[in-house]
Motif scaffolding. Structure first.
Motif, short mmCIF file in Angstrom:
data_model
loop_
_atom_site.label_atom_id
_atom_site.label_comp_id
_atom_site.label_asym_id
_atom_site.label_seq_id
_atom_site.Cartn_x
_atom_site.Cartn_y
_atom_site.Cartn_z
N ALA A 58 10.71 -11.25 -0.22
CA ALA A 58 9.77 -10.54 -1.08
C ALA A 58 9.05 -9.43 -0.32
N VAL A 59 8.67 -9.70 0.93
CA VAL A 59 8.00 -8.68 1.75
C VAL A 59 8.95 -7.51 2.01
N ALA A 60 10.21 -7.80 2.32
CA ALA A 60 11.19 -6.74 2.55
C ALA A 60 11.34 -5.86 1.31
N THR A 61 11.40 -6.47 0.15
CA THR A 61 11.54 -5.72 -1.10
C THR A 61 10.33 -4.83 -1.34
N LEU A 62 9.13 -5.38 -1.19
CA LEU A 62 7.90 -4.61 -1.37
C LEU A 62 7.80 -3.47 -0.36
N LEU A 63 8.07 -3.78 0.90
CA LEU A 63 7.92 -2.80 1.97
C LEU A 63 8.91 -1.64 1.80
N ASN A 64 10.16 -1.93 1.53
CA ASN A 64 11.16 -0.88 1.39
C ASN A 64 10.87 0.01 0.17
N SER A 77 15.73 -4.63 7.07
CA SER A 77 16.54 -5.78 6.65
C SER A 77 15.65 -7.02 6.67
N ASN A 78 16.12 -8.09 6.05
CA ASN A 78 15.35 -9.34 6.08
C ASN A 78 15.18 -9.85 7.51
N ASP A 79 16.22 -9.71 8.32
CA ASP A 79 16.13 -10.16 9.71
C ASP A 79 15.06 -9.37 10.48
N GLU A 80 14.98 -8.07 10.22
CA GLU A 80 13.98 -7.24 10.90
C GLU A 80 12.57 -7.60 10.44
N VAL A 81 12.40 -7.85 9.16
CA VAL A 81 11.10 -8.28 8.65
C VAL A 81 10.69 -9.59 9.31
N ALA A 82 11.61 -10.53 9.40
CA ALA A 82 11.31 -11.82 10.02
C ALA A 82 10.93 -11.64 11.49
N ASP A 106 1.16 -8.08 -2.73
CA ASP A 106 0.72 -7.11 -1.73
C ASP A 106 0.91 -7.70 -0.33
N PHE A 107 0.82 -6.82 0.66
CA PHE A 107 1.07 -7.22 2.04
C PHE A 107 0.24 -6.36 2.98
N PHE A 108 -0.27 -6.95 4.06
CA PHE A 108 -0.90 -6.15 5.12
C PHE A 108 -0.74 -6.85 6.46
N SER A 109 -0.79 -6.07 7.52
CA SER A 109 -0.54 -6.63 8.85
C SER A 109 -1.21 -5.79 9.93
N PHE A 110 -1.45 -6.42 11.06
CA PHE A 110 -1.94 -5.72 12.24
C PHE A 110 -1.46 -6.48 13.47
N THR A 134 0.97 -1.82 5.76
CA THR A 134 0.20 -2.30 4.61
C THR A 134 0.87 -1.80 3.34
N VAL A 135 1.08 -2.69 2.38
CA VAL A 135 1.76 -2.32 1.13
C VAL A 135 0.83 -2.62 -0.05
N PRO A 136 0.13 -1.58 -0.54
CA PRO A 136 -0.69 -1.78 -1.75
C PRO A 136 0.18 -1.79 -2.99
N ASN A 137 -0.14 -2.67 -3.90
CA ASN A 137 0.64 -2.77 -5.14
C ASN A 137 -0.34 -3.15 -6.27
#
Length: 206
Positions: A58-64, A77-82, A106-110, A134-137
């Motif tokens: 789900a994060v890969a889909t949102l981010l891309n 890719s999913n492997d890269e997200v992981a 949504d997603f965010f990271s630091f 960070t992926v605002p949705n």
């Protein structure tokens, strides 16, 4: 170079940063006023939790999908997200927002990049968080960055840093970030391309 990215800094522990010489008190500013001014306000975002392995797809889909709006980016890719985004203690901090139906919206990271303090009798290091992706949705970028500050403060970071790429520059002033005096120069080795503004760069260097 493609772009020169200026950095922004948001104090989370202003007293320590001033004691370390990272920042200073301005004219007519007391320590108590500075601490009050930079207090991290509670976030109103509901459904925030740490990212899990089951969130990778789900994060890969949102981010891309989000990164398609920028000119310089990569496809994850999913492997890269992981590998790059799953939380690891003292390395990467990633969070998702889920709605009432347990759907990831949504997603965010630091990430953590501490600095050594030399010649200071009170402190030996500064714990610095750097905005990653960070992926605002459902929620705005401002809301998610407020939540990121809350989480970074909870994890005892002293300062939160961000470049002006992606859409981060649009929320820096309201979140009380100060512009730094340095910049990060972006190059693509063995590629030729025109320069581009910061808000068209969707690739965060780590």
């Amino acid at each position: 170079g493609i772009n020169a990215e200026y950095g922004y800094h948001r104090s989370l522990n202003p007293k320590k940063l001033i004691q370390c010489g990272f920042s200073s008190l301005g004219n007519n500013m007391t320590m108590a006023r500075k601490i009050k001014l930079l207090k991290v306000e509670p976030s109103k975002v509901k459904g925030v939790r740490a990212m899990r392995a089951g969130d990778v797809d789900a994060v890969a889909t949102l981010l891309n999908a989000y990164l398609e709006r920028f000119n310089l980016t990569n496809t994850w890719s999913n492997d890269e997200v992981a590998h790059w985004l799953l939380p690891r203690a003292d390395v990467i901090y990633s969070y998702v927002v889920v709605n009432g139906n347990n759907q990831l919206t949504d997603f965010f990271s630091f990430y953590n990049l501490p600095s050594t303090v030399i010649g200071n009798s009170q402190h030996s290091s500064i714990k610095a968080a750097y905005a990653f992706y960070t992926v605002p949705n459902k929620h705005s970028l401002l809301e998610l960055m407020k939540e990121a500050l809350v989480m970074a403060k909870r994890e005892r970071f002293d300062v939160f840093n961000s470049l002006e790429l992606l859409e981060y520059a649009t929320v820096m002033k309201e979140l009380k970030f100060g512009v730094g005096d340095g910049h990060l120069q972006y190059y693509l080795y063995n590629w030729r391309t025109r320069g581009m503004p910061a808000d068209q760069v969707g690739l965060v260097m780590l």
